[in-house]
Design a protein around this motif. Structure first.
Motif, PDB file in Angstrom:
ATOM      1  N   ALA A  48       3.207   4.361   2.388  1.00 44.55           N
ATOM      2  CA  ALA A  48       3.196   3.915   3.788  1.00 44.55           C
ATOM      3  C   ALA A  48       1.803   4.061   4.390  1.00 44.55           C
ATOM      4  CB  ALA A  48       4.210   4.708   4.599  1.00 44.55           C
ATOM      5  N   ALA A  49       1.131   5.152   4.058  1.00 36.34           N
ATOM      6  CA  ALA A  49      -0.228   5.368   4.560  1.00 36.34           C
ATOM      7  C   ALA A  49      -1.180   4.330   3.970  1.00 36.34           C
ATOM      8  CB  ALA A  49      -0.703   6.777   4.221  1.00 36.34           C
ATOM      9  N   LYS A  50      -0.983   3.988   2.696  1.00 39.14           N
ATOM     10  CA  LYS A  50      -1.825   2.962   2.061  1.00 39.14           C
ATOM     11  C   LYS A  50      -1.634   1.622   2.756  1.00 39.14           C
ATOM     12  CE  LYS A  50      -2.502   4.682  -2.584  1.00 39.14           C
ATOM     13  NZ  LYS A  50      -2.726   4.317  -3.962  1.00 39.14           N
ATOM     14  N   GLU A  51      -0.385   1.284   3.037  1.00 35.96           N
ATOM     15  CA  GLU A  51      -0.098   0.013   3.702  1.00 35.96           C
ATOM     16  C   GLU A  51      -0.739  -0.026   5.090  1.00 35.96           C
ATOM     17  OE1 GLU A  51       3.796  -2.402   5.220  1.00 35.96           O
ATOM     18  OE2 GLU A  51       3.937  -1.398   3.274  1.00 35.96           O
ATOM     19  N   LYS A  52      -0.654   1.090   5.798  1.00 36.51           N
ATOM     20  CA  LYS A  52      -1.266   1.184   7.131  1.00 36.51           C
ATOM     21  C   LYS A  52      -2.788   1.003   7.030  1.00 36.51           C
ATOM     22  CE  LYS A  52      -1.776   4.105  11.161  1.00 36.51           C
ATOM     23  NZ  LYS A  52      -1.814   5.459  11.675  1.00 36.51           N
ATOM     24  N   LEU A  53      -3.399   1.642   6.027  1.00 32.37           N
ATOM     25  CA  LEU A  53      -4.851   1.511   5.833  1.00 32.37           C
ATOM     26  C   LEU A  53      -5.228   0.077   5.467  1.00 32.37           C
ATOM     27  CD1 LEU A  53      -5.716   4.828   3.963  1.00 32.37           C
ATOM     28  CD2 LEU A  53      -6.574   4.112   6.205  1.00 32.37           C
ATOM     29  N   GLN A  54      -4.402  -0.585   4.660  1.00 37.83           N
ATOM     30  CA  GLN A  54      -4.682  -1.972   4.290  1.00 37.83           C
ATOM     31  C   GLN A  54      -4.627  -2.889   5.503  1.00 37.83           C
ATOM     32  OE1 GLN A  54      -1.781  -2.417   1.156  1.00 37.83           O
ATOM     33  NE2 GLN A  54      -3.278  -1.917  -0.436  1.00 37.83           N
ATOM     34  N   THR A  55      -3.645  -2.659   6.358  1.00 36.27           N
ATOM     35  CA  THR A  55      -3.536  -3.442   7.589  1.00 36.27           C
ATOM     36  C   THR A  55      -4.742  -3.180   8.490  1.00 36.27           C
ATOM     37  OG1 THR A  55      -1.127  -3.364   7.464  1.00 36.27           O
ATOM     38  CG2 THR A  55      -2.076  -3.862   9.614  1.00 36.27           C
ATOM     39  N   GLU A  56      -5.093  -1.924   8.621  1.00 33.00           N
ATOM     40  CA  GLU A  56      -6.253  -1.538   9.437  1.00 33.00           C
ATOM     41  C   GLU A  56      -7.531  -2.168   8.876  1.00 33.00           C
ATOM     42  OE1 GLU A  56      -8.268   2.698  10.262  1.00 33.00           O
ATOM     43  OE2 GLU A  56      -6.093   2.697  10.565  1.00 33.00           O
ATOM     44  N   ALA A  69     -12.176   3.093  -0.549  1.00 30.64           N
ATOM     45  CA  ALA A  69     -12.258   4.515  -0.884  1.00 30.64           C
ATOM     46  C   ALA A  69     -11.112   5.294  -0.233  1.00 30.64           C
ATOM     47  CB  ALA A  69     -13.601   5.085  -0.436  1.00 30.64           C
ATOM     48  N   LYS A  70     -10.828   4.996   1.036  1.00 30.53           N
ATOM     49  CA  LYS A  70      -9.740   5.683   1.739  1.00 30.53           C
ATOM     50  C   LYS A  70      -8.390   5.377   1.084  1.00 30.53           C
ATOM     51  CE  LYS A  70     -11.848   5.676   6.345  1.00 30.53           C
ATOM     52  NZ  LYS A  70     -11.725   5.162   7.722  1.00 30.53           N
ATOM     53  N   ILE A  71      -8.177   4.096   0.753  1.00 29.44           N
ATOM     54  CA  ILE A  71      -6.909   3.685   0.155  1.00 29.44           C
ATOM     55  C   ILE A  71      -6.745   4.326  -1.225  1.00 29.44           C
ATOM     56  CG2 ILE A  71      -5.635   1.710  -0.792  1.00 29.44           C
ATOM     57  CD1 ILE A  71      -6.860   0.080   1.613  1.00 29.44           C
ATOM     58  N   GLY A  72      -7.829   4.374  -1.976  1.00 26.98           N
ATOM     59  CA  GLY A  72      -7.789   4.988  -3.301  1.00 26.98           C
ATOM     60  C   GLY A  72      -7.489   6.475  -3.258  1.00 26.98           C
TER      61      GLY A  72
END
Length: 147
Positions: free
Chosen positions: A85-93, A76-79
């Motif tokens: 860059a923020a999406k990539e950070k969220l995916q790593t997290e 939900a956050k990634i969407g």
């Protein structure tokens, strides 16, 4: 998509997320699935001969439900995020949180979790056992106060 393999497909997504610490392995696994999904993991001839105990399947189900919660939360956050860059950070997290969820689960390691996950992709009988365990474990996870 074949509907009877939907749980296995979601399991596949989880294993790719958990394998973030080893991108080369995840990439090889993804490429093997895309090209020859029925012949995945030929380098593990003993995988089918080593049965997975009911205790490990149960531990896997508990861990999987926790991983799935993390996946849903971060999905939900990634969407909702537009910045790459923020999406990539969220995916790593998200990957890190999924690993932590497995590590926090009793009676199973990340390696065992990944092994059961990949074995279930290739073994319909194990996939069925896992799916049944997930269905019986999910109600207990959602309503612990009612026990």
């Amino acid at each position: 998509m074949i509907t009877r393999y939907t749980p296995v497909a979601s399991l596949t997504a989880a294993v790719f997320s958990l394998m973030a610490f080893s991108p080369a392995s995840a990439l090889e696994l993804a490429q093997a699935q895309e090209t020859q999904p029925t012949q995945q993991a030929p380098a593990q001839p003993g995988a089918k001969s080593a049965p997975i105990s009911e205790e490990k399947i149960e531990a896997f189900a508990v861990a999987y439900l926790q991983v799935d919660k993390v996946r849903q939360e971060y999905s939900a956050k990634i969407g909702a995020t537009q910045d790459a860059a923020a999406k990539e950070k969220l995916q790593t997290e998200a990957s890190q949180q999924m690993v932590k969820a497995v590590e926090a689960s009793p009676n199973i390691s990340v390696e065992e979790y990944t092994t059961i996950l990949t074995t279930a992709q290739n073994d319909p009988a194990l996939a069925k056992k896992v799916e049944e365990k997930l269905q019986s474990t999910a109600p207990a996870q959602k309503a612990p106060a009612q026990q």
